[in-house]
Design an enzyme around this catalytic site. Structure first.
Site: not given
Ligand code: NDP
Length: 289
Positions: A57, A101, A124
């Site tokens: 990322k 995460q 997300d």
């Protein structure tokens, strides 16, 4: 059946093109506003797979001209400490996207942590507000893996409207939002799961079959209609260390019109969509600022 020509949908190439487009759009946005989009990634614990994802990322951010912040916290970090960090990032106007995460070392904390992220910064798209908007068809931030699959279908010249789509898997991260996005594109959608009866017959109805099961080679040739488009979301590590999808690729591919490989199919798209979401979040917050 004789083998016919089929298209292997190249996720690496589509992902690269998407990131190049995002990089251009980021440069134009910075020029127009003086604002650099910024993504904060929070990693709790030292899971090696999560570390690899976080590093990827960071690299994608660099490629796209997005500023990235990383917060690596020890596995024993208390929920309150994590929530305090998220509050701080929510309040920081220079941070546009926040990603924690998953999985967390204590999976029981995940719901509260996801709910704490400001919906506008939830790149997300896991926050209940964004999930609701996905149901309504009004979401601006789309969940990365399903959005990446739509981008792959578009790049392969596959239209969804009017097609029979079967999604195997109903997780909150992949299966359910995938079904909603296919519906938004006017597909006729069936969602299958571990309690589904006559799964093979249902899969054989699919013009577009999405496998998000987490079981290697679960989708076999007899489950696929000739000429179908098959999207393999699965990432399974075999005993020999190799990655394998949910689809028995060698047997299934010759039956299809198009299919994604593993690796190099859906996987690379997820990060490309995260970059797009970070830019979208920065635009939304800058317009309102
Ligand atoms: P989950 O384990 O959360 O969900 C798996 C789904 O498959 C469940 O809905 C389950 O049904 C269903 N399932 C399990 N066994 C069967 C069966 N025998 N018949 C029919 N359905 C079954 O997984 P995820 O959705 O998170 O991930 C799926 C796969 O995709 C994994 O391999 C994961 O690694 C991969 N993945 C890849 C990403 C990428 O970027 N490429 C991103 C995210 C995930 P039930 O609900 O009834 O239990």
């Amino acid at each position: 059946m004789s083998a016919s020509a089929y298209q292997i949908i190249d996720g690496k190439a589509v992902s690269l093109a998407s990131k190049e487009q995002t990089a251009k759009a980021v440069a134009a946005f910075r020029q127009a506003t003086g604002v650099q989009p910024c993504l904060a990634v929070v990693l709790v614990g030292d899971d090696p797979a999560s570390r690899v994802y976080v590093n990827n990322k960071k690299k994608a951010c660099e490629f796209c001209g997005i500023r990235s912040l990383e917060y690596a916290l020890p596995a024993e970090t208390e929920k309150d400490e994590l929530l305090a960090l998220i509050e701080k990032l929510n309040a920081d106007p220079s941070v546009h996207g926040i990603l924690v995460q998953l999985p967390l070392p204590r999976p029981g904390d995940e719901e509260a942590v996801i709910a704490a992220i400001s919906p506008q910064k939830d790149v997300d798209a896991f926050h209940p507000v964004n999930v609701g908007k996905i149901m309504q068809g009004t979401a601006e931030l789309l969940p990365c893996t399903p959005a990446g699959i739509l981008a792959l279908l578009a790049a392969a010249g596959v239209t969804v409207a009017g097609k029979d789509c079967v999604v195997v898997g109903r997780s909150n991260i992949v299966g359910k939002p995938m079904a909603m996005l296919l519906l938004r594109e006017h597909g006729t959608v069936t969602i299958c799961h571990s309690k589904t009866q006559n799964l093979a017959a249902k899969c054989r109805e699919a013009d577009i079959l999405v496998a998000a099961v987490g079981k290697p080679k679960f989708i076999t040739a007899d489950m696929v209609k000739p000429g179908a488009v098959v999207i393999d979301v699965g990432v399974n590590r075999l005993e020999n260390g190799k990655l394998c999808g949910d689809v028995d690729f060698d047997a299934v591919a010759p039956r299809t019109a198009a299919i994604t490989p593993v690796p190099g199919g859906v996987g690379p798209m997820t990060i490309a969509m995260l970059m797009q979401n970070t830019l979208t979040a920065a635009k939304t917050q800058t317009q309102q600022g």
